[in-house]
Scaffold this motif. Structure first.
Motif, PDB file in Angstrom:
ATOM      1  N   PHE B  28       0.776  -1.204   0.137  1.00 41.86           N
ATOM      2  CA  PHE B  28       0.061   0.107   0.012  1.00 41.86           C
ATOM      3  C   PHE B  28       0.885   1.320  -0.076  1.00 41.86           C
ATOM      4  O   PHE B  28       1.511   1.378   0.842  1.00 41.86           O
ATOM      5  CB  PHE B  28      -1.089  -0.033   1.268  1.00 41.86           C
ATOM      6  CG  PHE B  28      -1.737   0.941   1.383  1.00 41.86           C
ATOM      7  CD1 PHE B  28      -2.569   1.600   0.231  1.00 41.86           C
ATOM      8  CD2 PHE B  28      -1.853   1.862   2.583  1.00 41.86           C
ATOM      9  CE1 PHE B  28      -3.522   2.780   0.220  1.00 41.86           C
ATOM     10  CE2 PHE B  28      -2.631   2.951   2.691  1.00 41.86           C
ATOM     11  CZ  PHE B  28      -3.475   3.307   1.473  1.00 41.86           C
ATOM     12  N   ASN B  29       0.719   2.107  -1.070  1.00 42.20           N
ATOM     13  CA  ASN B  29       1.424   3.385  -1.132  1.00 42.20           C
ATOM     14  C   ASN B  29       2.968   2.985  -0.990  1.00 42.20           C
ATOM     15  O   ASN B  29       3.705   4.008  -0.247  1.00 42.20           O
ATOM     16  CB  ASN B  29       1.170   4.224  -0.005  1.00 42.20           C
ATOM     17  CG  ASN B  29      -0.123   5.035  -0.143  1.00 42.20           C
ATOM     18  OD1 ASN B  29      -1.081   4.767  -1.201  1.00 42.20           O
ATOM     19  ND2 ASN B  29      -0.810   5.794   0.679  1.00 42.20           N
ATOM     20  N   HIS B  30       3.333   2.105  -1.359  1.00 42.89           N
ATOM     21  CA  HIS B  30       4.792   1.870  -1.525  1.00 42.89           C
ATOM     22  C   HIS B  30       5.221   1.835   0.001  1.00 42.89           C
ATOM     23  O   HIS B  30       6.529   2.247   0.486  1.00 42.89           O
ATOM     24  CB  HIS B  30       5.573   2.892  -2.099  1.00 42.89           C
ATOM     25  CG  HIS B  30       5.157   2.969  -3.631  1.00 42.89           C
ATOM     26  ND1 HIS B  30       5.367   2.052  -4.491  1.00 42.89           N
ATOM     27  CD2 HIS B  30       4.681   3.958  -4.221  1.00 42.89           C
ATOM     28  CE1 HIS B  30       4.763   2.534  -5.790  1.00 42.89           C
ATOM     29  NE2 HIS B  30       4.192   3.392  -5.588  1.00 42.89           N
ATOM     30  N   SER B  31       4.561   1.444   0.914  1.00 42.27           N
ATOM     31  CA  SER B  31       4.969   1.585   2.322  1.00 42.27           C
ATOM     32  C   SER B  31       5.702   0.265   2.817  1.00 42.27           C
ATOM     33  O   SER B  31       6.180   0.119   3.881  1.00 42.27           O
ATOM     34  CB  SER B  31       3.681   1.753   3.197  1.00 42.27           C
ATOM     35  OG  SER B  31       2.907   0.553   3.039  1.00 42.27           O
ATOM     36  N   GLY B  32       5.436  -0.592   2.020  1.00 38.50           N
ATOM     37  CA  GLY B  32       6.035  -2.272   2.195  1.00 38.50           C
ATOM     38  C   GLY B  32       5.125  -2.828   3.179  1.00 38.50           C
ATOM     39  O   GLY B  32       5.387  -4.103   3.595  1.00 38.50           O
ATOM     40  N   LEU B  36      -4.248  -4.081   4.509  1.00 41.21           N
ATOM     41  CA  LEU B  36      -4.938  -5.057   5.485  1.00 41.21           C
ATOM     42  C   LEU B  36      -4.194  -5.012   6.592  1.00 41.21           C
ATOM     43  O   LEU B  36      -4.878  -5.438   7.686  1.00 41.21           O
ATOM     44  CB  LEU B  36      -5.250  -6.510   4.871  1.00 41.21           C
ATOM     45  CG  LEU B  36      -5.718  -6.450   3.587  1.00 41.21           C
ATOM     46  CD1 LEU B  36      -5.868  -8.206   3.173  1.00 41.21           C
ATOM     47  CD2 LEU B  36      -7.012  -5.892   3.415  1.00 41.21           C
ATOM     48  N   GLU B  37      -2.914  -4.544   6.924  1.00 41.54           N
ATOM     49  CA  GLU B  37      -2.118  -4.853   8.104  1.00 41.54           C
ATOM     50  C   GLU B  37      -1.946  -3.668   8.631  1.00 41.54           C
ATOM     51  O   GLU B  37      -1.131  -3.617   9.929  1.00 41.54           O
ATOM     52  CB  GLU B  37      -1.172  -5.620   7.734  1.00 41.54           C
ATOM     53  CG  GLU B  37       0.314  -4.848   7.130  1.00 41.54           C
ATOM     54  CD  GLU B  37       1.337  -5.889   6.923  1.00 41.54           C
ATOM     55  OE1 GLU B  37       1.964  -6.397   7.785  1.00 41.54           O
ATOM     56  OE2 GLU B  37       1.888  -5.947   5.582  1.00 41.54           O
ATOM     57  N   ILE B  38      -2.312  -2.408   8.351  1.00 41.71           N
ATOM     58  CA  ILE B  38      -2.142  -0.977   8.638  1.00 41.71           C
ATOM     59  C   ILE B  38      -2.965  -0.630   9.639  1.00 41.71           C
ATOM     60  O   ILE B  38      -4.517  -0.925   9.522  1.00 41.71           O
ATOM     61  CB  ILE B  38      -1.893  -0.037   7.610  1.00 41.71           C
ATOM     62  CG1 ILE B  38      -3.125   0.329   6.871  1.00 41.71           C
ATOM     63  CG2 ILE B  38      -0.686  -0.407   6.769  1.00 41.71           C
ATOM     64  CD1 ILE B  38      -2.915   1.417   5.979  1.00 41.71           C
ATOM     65  N   SER B  39      -2.497   0.240  10.738  1.00 39.29           N
ATOM     66  CA  SER B  39      -3.603   0.715  11.476  1.00 39.29           C
ATOM     67  C   SER B  39      -4.534   1.763  11.222  1.00 39.29           C
ATOM     68  O   SER B  39      -4.145   2.358  10.089  1.00 39.29           O
ATOM     69  CB  SER B  39      -3.039   1.594  12.815  1.00 39.29           C
ATOM     70  OG  SER B  39      -3.757   2.323  13.577  1.00 39.29           O
ATOM     71  N   HIS B  40      -5.900   1.664  11.387  1.00 40.09           N
ATOM     72  CA  HIS B  40      -6.964   2.726  10.868  1.00 40.09           C
ATOM     73  C   HIS B  40      -6.515   4.165  11.348  1.00 40.09           C
ATOM     74  O   HIS B  40      -6.992   4.844  10.846  1.00 40.09           O
ATOM     75  CB  HIS B  40      -8.229   2.177  11.356  1.00 40.09           C
ATOM     76  CG  HIS B  40      -8.422   2.010  12.697  1.00 40.09           C
ATOM     77  ND1 HIS B  40      -7.932   1.117  13.522  1.00 40.09           N
ATOM     78  CD2 HIS B  40      -9.167   2.882  13.621  1.00 40.09           C
ATOM     79  CE1 HIS B  40      -8.402   1.124  14.522  1.00 40.09           C
ATOM     80  NE2 HIS B  40      -9.400   2.319  14.751  1.00 40.09           N
ATOM     81  N   ARG B  41      -5.694   4.050  12.261  1.00 42.55           N
ATOM     82  CA  ARG B  41      -5.133   5.258  12.755  1.00 42.55           C
ATOM     83  C   ARG B  41      -4.047   5.998  12.116  1.00 42.55           C
ATOM     84  O   ARG B  41      -3.511   6.985  12.272  1.00 42.55           O
ATOM     85  CB  ARG B  41      -4.972   5.450  14.293  1.00 42.55           C
ATOM     86  CG  ARG B  41      -6.208   5.029  14.939  1.00 42.55           C
ATOM     87  CD  ARG B  41      -7.029   5.921  15.435  1.00 42.55           C
ATOM     88  NE  ARG B  41      -8.147   5.476  16.314  1.00 42.55           N
ATOM     89  CZ  ARG B  41      -9.480   5.986  16.297  1.00 42.55           C
ATOM     90  NH1 ARG B  41      -9.592   6.968  15.634  1.00 42.55           N
ATOM     91  NH2 ARG B  41     -10.369   5.280  17.104  1.00 42.55           N
ATOM     92  N   SER B  42      -3.414   5.089  11.186  1.00 42.82           N
ATOM     93  CA  SER B  42      -2.080   5.607  10.436  1.00 42.82           C
ATOM     94  C   SER B  42      -2.525   6.366   9.641  1.00 42.82           C
ATOM     95  O   SER B  42      -3.518   6.749   9.158  1.00 42.82           O
ATOM     96  CB  SER B  42      -1.782   4.263   9.791  1.00 42.82           C
ATOM     97  OG  SER B  42      -2.605   4.064   8.713  1.00 42.82           O
ATOM     98  N   LYS B  43      -1.320   7.533   9.351  1.00 38.79           N
ATOM     99  CA  LYS B  43      -1.564   8.560   8.341  1.00 38.79           C
ATOM    100  C   LYS B  43      -2.053   8.238   7.130  1.00 38.79           C
ATOM    101  O   LYS B  43      -3.027   8.960   6.771  1.00 38.79           O
ATOM    102  CB  LYS B  43      -0.177   9.307   8.416  1.00 38.79           C
ATOM    103  CG  LYS B  43      -0.284  10.608   7.765  1.00 38.79           C
ATOM    104  CD  LYS B  43       1.448  11.243   8.016  1.00 38.79           C
ATOM    105  CE  LYS B  43       2.668  10.306   7.719  1.00 38.79           C
ATOM    106  NZ  LYS B  43       2.534  10.066   6.036  1.00 38.79           N
ATOM    107  N   ASP B  44      -1.671   7.147   6.557  1.00 39.90           N
ATOM    108  CA  ASP B  44      -2.066   6.851   5.199  1.00 39.90           C
ATOM    109  C   ASP B  44      -3.624   6.493   5.120  1.00 39.90           C
ATOM    110  O   ASP B  44      -4.263   6.714   4.324  1.00 39.90           O
ATOM    111  CB  ASP B  44      -1.297   5.423   4.716  1.00 39.90           C
ATOM    112  CG  ASP B  44       0.224   5.735   4.212  1.00 39.90           C
ATOM    113  OD1 ASP B  44       0.473   7.254   4.325  1.00 39.90           O
ATOM    114  OD2 ASP B  44       0.918   5.168   3.703  1.00 39.90           O
TER     115      ASP B  44
END
Lengths: 364, 364
Positions: B28-32, B36-44
């Motif tokens: 996702f967004n070249h984040s590595g 599906l595994e990032i926090s919903h509170r993450s900046k992205d």
């Protein structure tokens, strides 16, 4: 660089779940259609739902024991409401164990329905332990507890014996450890920790406890209606349910809950040993109640925060900043987090100690 | 072979939504990291949610007009409950227009809260038209209608003028046609037709109508709490919301609702012209109320069903079997269905006529 994802949820899932679910979006089951564009009533998706529901009961050892598994929507937060709607009698009473933020939110919704007894709380010590020696009223319609407290890093290691139905919010540790799951009458869990993508909620309920309150339940909140509709009362969260199926299939291949529990214990022991050994860190929760999913810890000297943050970020670690209620750090070690990632964190903590232990002593 | 997907929902989405969302699962967004595994509170992800909410208001022409857009869970079926919880006064009254199955389900939930007046119904004619000439009680807390009836193939072409707040279930035609959306005080829609993957529900609400009932609303059902939390009161259906953003971005690139409306009209005109011209078929709904999203039609001679089914399946068409309430066929032509797919269906209908018109006359 490989990321070591300690996010508290949504969180890391098995790599094969990412790969297979991405493939299903481009072409599901060689149908020429995306899983995002097929009817939830199609043969292919009905098979997904049926297998996921059956695998839940199989992995929990609840097959043929009067339980039903449902994949609903709305997260644990909607279950906070569905539980009293379905289980609290008119003029009834419910008993809740207060072990943290989520328990509190559950209590708040229950209070709208009737007498809500808080049997014990660890609030006065910022929820750093699980209360013991409490009594559950024998006339309660149910007892509610939270098995793992993501924010505070505590976990119930045993559950009270009681004659009233036991309801457990297992959002953050379901499928992570062996338990006698027949001691619970209703288990619920948001998918986004050990199960799959955010957007699905698992409910496992013993059918015989339902339909007894005399209360009129709105259709969409009625567990019996969802059971009758085979978890398709309305359009389910198709893709999220599919990721749950893939994760459950992966778990079964690993050897089920017993096998993953051993790995989870090894990961937790590795990290907690380092927290206890390392002179620059300290754990925040009572040792006996430490969560094997979420380890919370602080720097002995908070002034070193910037230096530590720089070091773990450089090692490819993400998501270990603690929740504002506790501060410090929180390392979430869900089923899919590999041992290798824990080793990387432990190595960083050791390196940090070797570089900064002098400075820390000076500051103290 | 390319599929022509006429599924009534979940349904076809733009091809680029499939491709970009599959990519975001892998990285996702070249984040590595996977989406599906990032926090919903993450900046992205916060950026995803903010852009999706803003795009909804922009595309509907509701920016700066006191509206808020929310991405919730539970589908339209949970909104059937949230609407009376948030809008019906204690000892209040609500007015509903009964145009089909979904309107009925909404009415059922409202009845639990207070007097529910059905201002008109087309039930006695199997919902084949939209009722006219009805009166909305001036003391109703709100008026509720369903803009498009997926099952029966009818669509409201205009909406009543009234002084009470207007609530509209637009699940199956949102973003498909230009309307003065300021005539609505609350719009809701399950994502899985014109918006994105199943598992997200869009709610667009004029803030000033909220907080007036005197009713205690459970937190998870309280629109004001969701607004205050910027649509993150609890973990949202992250992936489904992301697919909504991708679809809204696609729609904007097409030229917005006005541009897609022209294409939708052309698609509907092409198919309805053929239904009316072809001697072997007939439409089921009143011509003036025909839905531009879901065209329902029958064979004049039902004995030819097997032959027709064989022919459209061979052409790569899927999902046009009618709902059991109406029978026959239902072709759902949501925003992402290309004109080419409609042409394929029309060609099949013409070929069918050329082969079978003699048999049909013999049978009659």
């Amino acid at each position: 660089m490989k990321k070591h994802n300690y996010s508290a949820g949504p969180c890391i899932l098995p790599q094969e779940v990412f790969e297979k679910s991405a493939q299903a979006i481009l072409d599901f089951n060689h149908s020429g259609l995306s899983i995002l564009e097929i009817s939830h009533r199609s043969k292919d998706f009905v098979a997904v739902m049926e297998e996921a529901r059956a695998l839940v009961l199989e992995l929990l050892g609840l097959e043929g024991k009067g339980y039903q598994a449902l994949f609903l929507q709305g997260g644990a937060s909607l279950e906070f409401l569905m539980v009293p709607y379905n289980l609290m009698n008119i003029n009834g009473k419910a008993a809740y164990l207060d072990t943290g933020t989520w328990a509190n939110n559950a209590i708040k919704e229950a209070k709208l329905f009737g007498e809500t007894v808080i049997v014990a709380s660890s609030k006065d010590q910022n929820y750093n332990h699980i209360p013991v020696d409490y009594t559950i009223p024998e006339d309660a319609d149910y007892f509610h507890c939270t098995s793992n407290n993501t924010i505070f890093g505590t976990q119930m290691k045993s559950f009270p014996k009681t004659n009233v139905p036991v309801v457990c919010d297992m959002s953050s540790d379901i499928f992570s450890r062996t338990l006698d799951f027949t001691q619970f009458d209703l288990i619920y869990a948001g998918a986004q920790k050990n199960m799959g993508a955010a957007g699905a909620t698992l409910v496992v309920v013993k059918e015989e406890i339902l339909g007894k309150t005399g209360r009129t339940i709105p259709s969409i909140l009625d567990y019996q209606k969802h059971i009758k509709a085979e978890s398709m009362y309305n359009t389910p969260s198709v893709f999220a349910v599919y990721t749950c199926l893939l994760t459950l299939q992966w778990l079964k291949k690993q050897g089920g809950i017993a096998a993953i529990e051993k790995i989870n214990e090894a990961k937790a022991n590795l990290l907690y040993s380092e927290i206890d050994r390392n002179t620059l860190f300290k754990g925040t929760s009572a040792v006996a109640d430490r969560s094997f999913m979420n380890a919370t810890f602080l720097l002995e000297n908070p002034e070193l925060q910037e230096s530590f943050d720089k070091m773990w970020k450089e090692a490819g670690i993400s998501g270990i900043t603690g929740h504002r209620s506790v501060g410090g750090y929180r390392a979430s070690m869900y089923n899919a987090l590999p041992m290798e990632s824990v080793q990387v964190l432990v190595d960083v903590m050791r390196e940090f100690e070797s570089v900064f232990s002098d400075q820390s002593q000076l500051a103290q």
